[in-house]
Design an enzyme around this catalytic site. Structure first.
Site, PDB file in Angstrom:
ATOM      1  N   CYS A  77      -5.140  -4.838   5.078  1.00 30.65           N
ATOM      2  CA  CYS A  77      -5.167  -6.296   4.883  1.00 30.65           C
ATOM      3  C   CYS A  77      -6.593  -6.801   4.719  1.00 30.65           C
ATOM      4  CB  CYS A  77      -4.470  -7.011   6.040  1.00 30.65           C
ATOM      5  SG  CYS A  77      -2.676  -6.839   5.952  1.00 30.65           S
ATOM      6  N   GLU A 120      -6.786 -16.360   8.353  1.00 31.45           N
ATOM      7  CA  GLU A 120      -7.970 -15.522   8.499  1.00 31.45           C
ATOM      8  C   GLU A 120      -9.205 -16.214   7.926  1.00 31.45           C
ATOM      9  OE1 GLU A 120      -7.939 -13.084  10.320  1.00 31.45           O
ATOM     10  OE2 GLU A 120      -5.852 -12.420  10.420  1.00 31.45           O
ATOM     11  N   HIS A 150      -2.198 -13.648   8.156  1.00 33.34           N
ATOM     12  CA  HIS A 150      -1.341 -12.659   8.812  1.00 33.34           C
ATOM     13  C   HIS A 150      -0.136 -13.382   9.405  1.00 33.34           C
ATOM     14  CE1 HIS A 150      -4.404  -9.260   9.125  1.00 33.34           C
ATOM     15  NE2 HIS A 150      -3.280  -8.645   8.818  1.00 33.34           N
TER      16      HIS A 150
HETATM   17  N1  PCA Z   1      -0.409  -5.400   7.488  1.00 29.24           N
HETATM   18  C1  PCA Z   1      -1.430  -4.382   7.523  1.00 29.24           C
HETATM   19  C2  PCA Z   1      -1.454  -3.788   6.134  1.00 29.24           C
HETATM   20  C3  PCA Z   1      -0.213  -4.238   5.474  1.00 29.24           C
HETATM   21  C4  PCA Z   1       0.335  -5.318   6.336  1.00 29.24           C
HETATM   22  O1  PCA Z   1       1.299  -6.028   6.098  1.00 29.24           O
HETATM   23  C5  PCA Z   1      -2.784  -4.906   7.992  1.00 29.24           C
HETATM   24  O2  PCA Z   1      -2.809  -5.866   8.773  1.00 29.24           O
HETATM   25  O3  PCA Z   1      -3.811  -4.369   7.605  1.00 29.24           O
END
Ligand code: PCA
Length: 214
Positions: free
Chosen positions: A150, A87, A176
């Site tokens: 996140c 990200e 992610h």
């Molecule tokens: N993914 C979610 C919140 C917790 C996670 O593992 C997100 O992408 O916001």
């Protein structure tokens, strides 16, 4: 060699608990597997954050205060993505399309009132991308971590690193991961290890195009 006890340098690696009706979250399974490992002379401290607005950030803040890590890598699940998504940018907004694990669903609220609109990751994302691809792992640069927990944690992390004098030298960011079994657990663990190692051993960043046209 003398031991450095509590002052031994650390890296902080966080994952999340399961959310949205799932029973597990691969981000935590992978982070947990690296707890206690040495990476480039640093001990990995892995911690699980709750998928909860505010509480997740309070826990992260306590972890940062306790460990003052050299590098922080927060990890979350992005179902539907097919690659490790590094990200680039955290934005100052919560806009939840589902409830968090405490039932909260903030809509269009700031993560930090009066904070800057956005922060960039301070990790060497392109060097990390290159390292992952060299090892045959699917990886991409992502321009949005969404507007759920996140992004909330990513923005909160970058705000703390920008404002806490004690964390002036700490670099941090967010990745992610795809759902299992799009990428298997050994690949997730190997990918996180590689990203930490690259972040700890890279000054500056690589320079090549990895953006998107739209
Ligand atoms: N993914 C979610 C919140 C917790 C996670 O593992 C997100 O992408 O916001």
């Amino acid at each position: 060699m003398p031991t450095r006890g509590l002052s031994a340098p650390t890296v902080l690696l966080t994952g999340f608990d399961a959310f949205g009706g799932a029973t597990l979250n691969p981000s935590w399974l992978a982070a947990q597997a690296l707890h206690g490992r040495q990476v480039a002379g640093h001990r990995v401290v892995a911690a699980r954050l709750p998928t909860v607005f505010d509480a997740s950030l309070r826990e992260l803040q306590a972890l940062l205060a306790a460990h003052a890590p050299a590098v922080v890598l927060c990890v979350g699940l992005a179902s539907g993505r097919a690659a490790l998504s590094l990200e680039r940018v955290a934005i100052n907004i919560n806009d939840a399309s589902l409830a968090d694990n405490h039932g909260a669903q903030p809509i269009d609220t700031p993560v930090v009132p009066h904070g800057p609109t956005a922060y960039f990751s301070s990790l060497p994302l392109k060097a990390m991308l290159l390292a992952l691809r060299r090892h045959g792992l699917p990886a991409e640069l992502s321009q949005s971590a969404g507007t759920f927990v996140c992004n909330h944690v990513f923005y909160g992390l970058m705000h703390l690193l920008a404002t806490e004098p004690r964390l002036e030298r700490t670099r941090g960011g967010f990745v992610h991961v795809p759902d299992l079994p799009v990428l298997g657990l050994p690949d997730l663990v190997g990918g996180l290890h590689l990203m930490l190692e690259t972040a700890l051993t890279t000054q500056g960043d690589s320079h090549f195009a990895a953006g998107s046209v739209s």
